[in-house]
Design an enzyme around this catalytic site. Sequence first.
Site: not given
Length: 310
Positions: A60, A158, A216
């Site tokens: 990340y 994973n 939303k």
Amino acid sequence: MATHVHLGKSDVSVHPVGLGTNAVGGHNIYPNMLDEEQGKEVVRTALNNGMNLLDTAYIYGPERSEELIGEVMSEYPREEIVLATKGAHRFVGNDMVMDNSPAFLKQAVEESLRRLKTDYIDLYYIHFPDEKTPKDEAVGALKELKDEGKIRSIGVSNFSIEQLKEANKDGYVDVLQSEYNLLHREAEQDLLPYTAENNITFIPYFPLVSGLLAGKYDENTRFTDLRLKNPDFQGERFKQNLAKVDELKEMAKAKGEEVADLVLAWYLTRPSLDVIIPGAKRPEQVKSNLRAAEISLSEEEIKGIDQIFS
Ligand SMILES: NC(=O)c1ccc[n+]([C@@H]2O[C@H](COP(=O)([O-])OP(=O)(O)OC[C@H]3O[C@@H](n4cnc5c(N)ncnc54)[C@H](OP(=O)(O)O)[C@@H]3O)[C@@H](O)[C@H]2O)c1
């Protein structure tokens, strides 16, 4: 609902709602990420409101999410935080490969410790399997790091069921992190039954399908990020998904809860799925997601949600 749960067989105890932080750290492949100060504020909001699990990874950023989380962590007593990070990605020139070799994993843990400015990681995951390392050997390297006190619990992410079984040959795996949500329920076939039988905590990623299950969006929503290419957000499939979410909205309204919280609370009713790590881009989302741990669903409500998405 339990206020804290243990990760697998380890002594690491977490609040059932943690924070997924792949939006923290200016992940350069995702355009719709937070700037660094916004990201740190989201992490502080999580810690100030009762979450203790922070889920990050070397990739990340790369590196930057770990560095920013390290900066926020230095503002809090270390023992109040359960830090989870992941490694396996290795750059060879401009190419990225997966490496689960014991030597690489040990080096990756040292580098994560340095970026996070800490001397232990509470949960370390092998982020993705590689093609050649026997999985029990890879996990064996993490067990050695655990014995040395550098990590406190062992995760894999994973992994297929075959890879998970091989990884857990000696019973060392505490956590499996895999994609699982109401739209993608393949893990119910084999991974969830295996984790439930083997005292492994199952932590689902993409629990809100990148916001789709938060209720939303509508047909007119235009995305500018990776969701542009995600099939769940395209054409007829997007419309069908929105119709299912509309049914959820009715249930949420009747119960006086937010749709996202209803979805997150439903996951926590699954066997071995004791912890969730929804991502959040705003402090209000963090606070709202915490509510999931307070909601109790009746058998009828659990079945109702199941049927909408079956
Ligand atoms: N192990 C792996 O390979 C792997 C892979 C992917 C992710 N992960 C982990 O799993 C975590 C969760 O995945 P994710 O963040 O990508 O997806 P996600 O949890 O399914 O969706 C998060 C997104 O939903 C929206 N959202 C969150 N809470 C909301 C609320 N209360 N109300 C309305 N909208 C809300 C936000 O996006 P918008 O505001 O833009 O709608 C947020 O960024 C990651 O942060 C990461 O730590 C791991």
